[in-house]
Design a protein around this motif. Structure first.
Motif, short mmCIF file in Angstrom:
data_model
loop_
_atom_site.label_atom_id
_atom_site.label_comp_id
_atom_site.label_asym_id
_atom_site.label_seq_id
_atom_site.Cartn_x
_atom_site.Cartn_y
_atom_site.Cartn_z
N GLU A 244 -9.75 13.70 -5.27
CA GLU A 244 -9.99 12.97 -4.03
C GLU A 244 -9.95 11.46 -4.24
O GLU A 244 -10.32 10.69 -3.36
CB GLU A 244 -11.35 13.37 -3.43
N LEU B 197 0.63 4.12 -2.84
CA LEU B 197 0.30 5.52 -2.63
C LEU B 197 1.37 6.43 -3.20
O LEU B 197 1.13 7.61 -3.45
CB LEU B 197 0.09 5.80 -1.14
N ALA C 179 -12.18 13.91 6.19
CA ALA C 179 -10.92 14.63 5.92
C ALA C 179 -11.19 15.84 5.04
O ALA C 179 -11.98 15.78 4.12
CB ALA C 179 -9.93 13.69 5.24
N PRO C 180 -10.53 16.95 5.35
CA PRO C 180 -10.72 18.17 4.54
C PRO C 180 -10.39 17.94 3.07
O PRO C 180 -9.60 17.04 2.74
CB PRO C 180 -9.72 19.16 5.16
N THR C 181 -10.97 18.74 2.22
CA THR C 181 -10.75 18.58 0.78
C THR C 181 -9.34 19.04 0.41
O THR C 181 -8.73 19.85 1.10
CB THR C 181 -11.76 19.43 -0.02
N PHE D 133 1.38 4.22 -7.74
CA PHE D 133 0.59 3.18 -8.41
C PHE D 133 0.09 3.61 -9.78
O PHE D 133 -0.31 2.79 -10.58
CB PHE D 133 -0.56 2.67 -7.55
N ALA E 229 -4.10 -1.22 3.97
CA ALA E 229 -4.40 0.18 4.26
C ALA E 229 -5.00 0.33 5.65
O ALA E 229 -4.71 1.30 6.36
CB ALA E 229 -5.36 0.73 3.20
N ILE F 78 -12.44 9.72 9.98
CA ILE F 78 -11.65 10.55 9.07
C ILE F 78 -11.73 10.07 7.62
O ILE F 78 -11.51 10.84 6.69
CB ILE F 78 -10.17 10.63 9.53
N VAL F 79 -12.09 8.82 7.46
CA VAL F 79 -12.23 8.27 6.10
C VAL F 79 -13.17 9.14 5.26
O VAL F 79 -12.93 9.32 4.07
CB VAL F 79 -12.73 6.81 6.15
N ILE G 16 0.83 -1.21 0.00
CA ILE G 16 0.00 0.00 0.00
C ILE G 16 0.87 1.26 0.00
O ILE G 16 0.59 2.22 -0.73
CB ILE G 16 -0.94 0.01 1.23
N PRO H 184 -7.31 8.89 -5.03
CA PRO H 184 -5.92 8.49 -5.31
C PRO H 184 -5.84 7.16 -6.05
O PRO H 184 -4.94 6.95 -6.84
CB PRO H 184 -5.30 8.38 -3.91
N PHE H 185 -6.79 6.28 -5.82
CA PHE H 185 -6.73 4.98 -6.49
C PHE H 185 -7.52 4.98 -7.79
O PHE H 185 -6.98 4.67 -8.85
CB PHE H 185 -7.27 3.88 -5.57
N GLU I 237 -11.33 5.80 1.62
CA GLU I 237 -12.62 6.33 1.17
C GLU I 237 -12.84 5.93 -0.28
O GLU I 237 -13.92 5.48 -0.66
CB GLU I 237 -12.65 7.86 1.29
N ARG J 275 -4.05 11.18 3.35
CA ARG J 275 -3.87 10.45 2.09
C ARG J 275 -4.35 9.00 2.26
O ARG J 275 -5.02 8.45 1.40
CB ARG J 275 -2.39 10.49 1.69
N MET J 276 -4.00 8.41 3.39
CA MET J 276 -4.43 7.03 3.64
C MET J 276 -5.94 6.97 3.81
O MET J 276 -6.61 6.06 3.33
CB MET J 276 -3.72 6.48 4.89
N PHE K 240 -7.51 7.18 0.48
CA PHE K 240 -7.35 5.92 -0.25
C PHE K 240 -8.45 4.94 0.18
O PHE K 240 -9.11 4.30 -0.64
CB PHE K 240 -5.96 5.33 0.04
N TYR L 75 -1.23 4.86 12.06
CA TYR L 75 -1.18 6.32 11.97
C TYR L 75 -2.00 6.97 13.08
O TYR L 75 -1.72 8.07 13.54
CB TYR L 75 -1.69 6.80 10.61
N ARG M 40 -1.72 10.90 6.92
CA ARG M 40 -2.97 10.33 7.46
C ARG M 40 -4.14 10.57 6.52
O ARG M 40 -4.95 9.67 6.26
CB ARG M 40 -3.30 11.00 8.80
#
Lengths: 509, 509, 509, 509
Positions: free
Chosen positions: D239, A474, D390-392, A477, D303, D386-387, A470, D241-242, D428, D422-423, D426, D310, D420
């Protein structure tokens, strides 16, 4: 190498003279004790099946020289051996509910690995003692009970912290000929009607627990061994069509200053290996339990399907019966599959034998532990209340009442009340009786508590590799092609080396 | 109105002379039959508790004239009555496992509603017959068994389609004095040691099944009634600390051309009401079952918490024990809550009595039906294998063995092996014995199969209102203010009338 | 007392000038910000419903002098008030998904109890400050956001152990006029479009954390308050039929040396009460969540039933659809029932207001937390893959493609492709979109994590009484009559006093 | 045989000119369309991995002459091939979420078996057409989309009963060169960016549905084919990442009188084989889905473990986090194991290729279908709110706000707020976004609905053997030795032949 028949096994019990007591009476001849017959029968089947051509592929294993022995007495030397062991246990337990004897197979596998490991680390000589013992077992086609669970006392305390020092089995004397041990092992399956005991530590120990770090084998009638046994199954109970024939006795086994010669000692004081040995046994045994309970599942599925038909509600016609039968299948084949995967992903030890994949064996045992209750529930939902409300055999024996029962408890046309009641009673026996309760609890706690499996599965899981995957993802990928600028580990044009590390492959490919 | 004591109830059984057989023998004096003692004890408690000041608020109900009767013999006249009934059943079952007698309360509530309904529709006179019967029951503080489940034969066929016409109870003769009935009812709780039977149809019927549409009451010893009973609990079993004291007998009750006078007939031929009557009874009874099994849950929770402490693993210290105990609480209080909600949202019938909300009573019964198996599993996980492997009482009685057991089966410091074993045996009795199997199956199938509850819950659910709400939403949900231009039903400035219709409020506000 | 309309609420926001930012831009006029409209709409509904005659019984509460206020601004003074609050929240959330404003109701209930408790113990004067504040809220019909969750930093450390002392909100200065606070609160529901903040501590604290023991209220635009908000729902998204209209914003709220006058301070330094206050709030709020998610369940049930019909597979005809819909009902009504029971078994505080039963509110919240995922799964199983594979609105807008879609995505005869797609999109919005993910997570973690509820339910459970009951039973449960010879506590002829103690009754009977 | 690189695959798309539309716009060059990039990337990875030495053992398969082709283009010729296919799919999906291209592998396996079967029964010549096509696919290393799901209209009606005859794809013309087909296939994975389509019937048909019994292959740009596609993943979403990198497009594919030459027709009119073909494909595909979702599970586990760290709550220290992570492992490895078992117990077809065991593949797919929701729930419980809160990214980009976010959203010491968040994002993206919803629904409905799998698992289960075993047991299970007098089938001294039949062994031993 010998392959005893069932009858020979029963006779062989007469060559031993153990100190056994059951339901308050001293047993003089174990082989003739009615309260043990269901347990003896079940073990006899493990001998019989080995003579049957159709089953020999899974019932027998070949030694290095080609000689065949009962697979229950053999080590596993490949992933295919692990798979055959699993299938063997399922076969045996589909016949007998619980064949009991696979516990010895599991103990042998664990001892092979750990004695070799200790020898390699400490230049001891346990492995050759073990090998000699293995040969002895194979030569005489023995059945050994495996004694693991100590008395334990206060479960929040470690062995040396207990009020009574004997609550875990310990070495009280060491001399040039051997050692003397004292303590008790609880819940020992099949104890009264085996040839020998293999004793293993029940948990990881620390330095202060050194005297409790001990593993050995002794005959069932070694001086100082006392067996307080429970009846096997429900012997002589007219309402127990299954467990009056097949069951298992468990016993409290007391070791009252028992002498063990050095050639039967497999661990003595090396406390750092107690956890490894306990866990190695648990791993093999949890794998076996998966096969065992699949055999129980098979019986429950067949009987439930028949009961539904007898009620006039065959699963082929009735959606909710089909859904429930489907759930029975899902559960049984679902946890069985983990046994297959544990075999396929098995790995080779320093001793050369193979062990099941520990993540799979632990989650599989955990699945069956919790789901055996669901099997019971589903079988009951399919079958109906008659499972516990069927009239007693004594009532059926009285002509007038018997006639009324025959009339009013019929099911589907063509199925007699007697057939329906017999099937109901079979299901009651397996799932709603003292025997059913027994199956539930040994499924749950046999081979360790569910919590032990939860811990164990996580501990053996390769979490580092998953996390690395992972973290790498991040960073880069998106880069399915070309060199990743952000990630220094991307060493070739196309794919990250680091990424590749996170994939696990089977060992014996 | 009479309020018998437990002792008076037992004596009163001697005034009846039913044709009873148990385990192959004819019973001459029911009150003295050891195989029935646990069942008789449990019913006696329902009489005793009504005399205890602390419990009278829930154990007694007031009639219109202020007279107090045992609430088990009374109708519910408010949502608060429904709630008190629920609490009463929980109290009784926490004492006895199963008080049995609430089945009569449930039958009375159903008969009140449906006889009044038939009279209103058809100008019959069943309701006054019922009222007279109710008075009779209250006056003598009787216990009636409720007989619902027919023999049924092939479950895929309706009554008149069965090969044998008597597989459902039917009217074989009608005359000016009464009717003659024939058939059998199965799984009748408490049958041998009650005063009377209340008989209800088991399912919805159609025109061709007219003769099977019958409901009535008869004394337990009415000529032609034959009772083939099973022992109550596990009488005289030294390993059964609980169910040797409290249990329940179930019986096959045969009606062999039994005469019933018209003043004890509550339905005869009105097949259109059989489904309603069966469902009305089921609704009351499922509500009672919720209270009953909450009482069982209470016992399991208390015993599991103690067992954990005895093992040295109190839930206050050990996370996985706490989580499992928490699950026991979640399950027990979770399904109990549906009983509370079914009470609070109860509704008034044409007869003036109150019935529980059928969606809540059905889902609650379904929850407990499936979750009783989880209760067992969790109790076992908390307690450990000793639940089924504890040595037998006979072994403990032998001094030498007893001493070893005392030594090696101790748990936490200060708790003796005997205390640990006694608690283990209590849990085995409730959850892993024939009695445990019995609790599982009556939880699952008592009051109807899980599938019946699944069907019933959906049938009673106000799905139209939910669909209307969504259809409306998809047209105009953005319009929280102002008139909706798209939806003609928006008749006021602020909110849709149609929308408002989809909200359900409690009836007795 | 004022009862604003929805429109008045929206206008009232213009009287405040908070420092708000959303998606990287500074918001000058909150009431006009499109990214907040769904959240503002949802709160407006809580004002509108209070004006509708049909709903006023549950939407309004009477003060001591008979004046009516919006129930969201009122304390609960009876178990019936608790039940109406629950029904009110369900109504609001069935309309809006999440009404947000009930958080303030829950905070007010908790502050009433705990300020009165501190005053009683410590002779402080918080309760009158609270009462004055309550009057202020009621007089102006305000909406307050409740700010509980601190930034927290390393979750394994306590407030004073964090690397940065401001990771929990703390008092940095005390003077004669008031206090100055610094820190941040995370995940604050509705923060940008409320009138005020009520700030509560997030956990139990110890002596060293004294400066973190603080509770107070401030206007949304108090100097030093900064709000970094997320958009509410999915504003302006053509694929979001529901959440483009109703949603909720959550925000990170920073308190950068904010001054709070003493008459708005409800706790300051009394660290022993932080846990009580956090738990009291959690208890009220978990109770509210039960109603809230029942409203979500209502929407999912209605839409799923319609979707099944549109596919030609109505639940009335198709067994597996019926079973799945039945599960949706079981889950929704099942956890809702715990809210009813929590109300019925509510108890009175020292402040005179009522609080829900904490065992029921915790298990209910835990049930919905875990089961919201099952609701989604079942809705999807009923509805089919079209929930996520329906063509985009832009494709449908192109005539040629639109025609093909109209032709090939029809369902049951008489239902257009557009209707089917619209329903699919509604379900996607609620259950398989960013909004669905949001509902899942606030169900799971809103009001505390599932683990917090597991702990809390066990902590509030009266385990001592259950254990006492069992210990007593094991001594004398056979003794349903006469004096128990073994148990000294049996003080009357019939029943043990000790036993009686183990039964819980409702408080307000 | 060719082995394209990822880049060559992308370029090769330019050789086709399909009629594609996405979000309302016509796509002229598929390879350059941003809305398809995540889907194209994912398929490119399936080409890339085949060039990587470390993975070639599972990524490549050898033809009879030893030539290597991408395993996705090959038939399985042993149980080991099945297992490698499973591992390959897991690898691909752990990289990309969903590799899409395995659907073609599954279609090829099904066509091999069924075309050979039809030829054997009916002396047709479909198998050689298929073989030629297979060679074509392998030679050019093609990617084919598999089109199965018809438009279906009213799901309660069969094809010929629909109001519109084109709601299932059908043959509208047959001539000497080939056939002309009309209709639409829905939810076609990867449709816009493949080289060809393989079309299969979606269900069992009856005689009247003869024109709907058709299977064939055509290039993606065959005249008359129109593709209305959805974007792949969440392209260009900051928003995501994957899924901005890897995703999949699904499309509605319309066949508007498309000509298919006979050498690309694999079934035409033989309605008796439609069910077999649909089921054969489903069997292969469900097996693949097991590997695919195990790859998703891998990502979620990694993750979640990182997120817990974290937060300062690593699973190694915190019991409830460990339990939840253990559940994630149990679920993922649990259903993966069924894929292994399906491979090991695979069987050989008349065409010589191997198919997975259908009971295992069905229960495994059913397990993952339902449990993907549990994976999400557990990941969320481990990770926290937080998933979704989290702020934009836009807020983080503003210096002042970014600084506050950096300060207040830090977790464990040493982990920045950015890491944190970013994870969290991911997670979400994978589990609480539109993409998460998509994974949920394709897990549930891809390869058939859960109900289809429930039916299919039961249908393939050897229930007869299980019933025979029980019937035999009830007659003579006590007879573990000697000839059974009651059961005529006991033909040897020791064990019943009949009994033996009920045991299943692996085919290729």
């Amino acid at each position: 190498m010998k392959l005893m028949t069932g009858r020979e096994y029963v006779s062989s019990l007469n060559e031993y003279n153990p100190d056994v007591q059951v339901r308050g009476k001293k047993v003089t001849r174990v082989a003739d004790e009615p309260l043990f017959q269901p347990g003896i029968n079940a073990i006899a089947v493990t001998y019989e099946l080995a003579h049957h051509p159709k089953h020999q592929d899974i019932m027998l294993a070949a030694l290095a020289d080609g000689t065949k022995v009962n697979r229950l007495n053999a080590l596993d030397y490949s992933t295919d051996d692990l798979l055959k062991k699993l299938e063997m246990v399922r076969l045996i337990c589909k016949w007998t509910g619980c064949g009991q004897r696979y516990l010895m197979h599991d103990a042998l596998g664990a001892l092979a690995e750990i004695t070799a490991m200790i020898d390699a680390d400490k230049h001891t000589d346990y492995f050759s003692a073990f090998q000699e013992y293995l040969l002895h077992v194979q030569k005489h086609d023995l059945t050994c009970a495996t004694a693991v669970t100590d008395a334990k006392g206060d479960r929040s305390k470690r062995p040396h912290e207990q009020a009574d020092p004997d609550l875990y089995v310990r070495v009280v004397e060491r001399n040039r000929n051997g050692i003397v041990v004292r303590g008790a092992k609880a819940n020992i399956t099949g104890a009264p009607y085996v040839h020998e005991f293999i004793v293993l530590p029940t948990r990881a120990m620390q330095k202060e627990d050194g005297d409790y770090a001990v593993s050995f084998a002794v005959p069932v009638d070694a001086p100082g061994v006392k067996i307080i046994a429970k009846p096997a199954g429900r012997p002589e109970d007219a309402e127990a069509p299954f467990s009056s024939n097949f069951g298992q006795s468990t016993a409290l086994v007391i070791f009252n200053d028992v002498f063990v010669p050095w050639d039967r000692v497999f661990l003595c004081g090396e406390w750092e290996y107690t956890g490894k040995l306990a866990e190695a046994f648990a791993n093999h045994h949890r794998h076996s339990c998966i096969g065992a309970r699949a055999g129980l599942g098979d019986m429950i599925i067949g009987a439930s399907a028949l009961m539904a038909e007898y009620n006039g509600l065959p699963h082929t016609d009735v959606p909710h019966i089909r859904r429930n039968l489907g759930e029975l299948i899902r559960i049984t084949e679902g946890f069985y599959a983990t046994g297959v995967a544990a075999s396929v992903y098995g790995r080779k030890t320093v001793a050369g034998n193979f062990v099941p994949d520990a993540v799979q064996s632990n989650i599989g045992k955990l699945m069956l532990a919790e789901q055996v209750y669901d099997l019971f529930r589903l079988a009951h939902e399919i079958s109906g209340g008659i499972v516990v409300t069927a009239p007693t055999p004594e009532d059926m024996a009285i002509p007038e009442a018997g006639e009324l029962i025959d009339r009013y408890l019929v099911g589907k046309h063509g199925v007699t009340a007697e057939e329906r009641i017999r099937m109901a009673r079979f299901l009651e026996d397996l799932t709603a009786s003292k025997e059913g309760g027994f199956y539930a609890l040994i499924s749950l706690h046999g081979g360790g508590s569910p919590e032990a499996m939860r811990m164990s599965a996580v501990r053996h899981y390769d979490m580092d590799s998953q996390k690395k995957h992972i973290l790498h993802k991040l960073k880069c990928f998106a880069k399915w092609e070309g060199t990743c600028k952000e990630c220094e580990t991307c060493v070739n044009d196309d794919l990250c080396e680091q990424e590749c590390e996170s994939v696990t492959y089977r060992q014996d490919r």
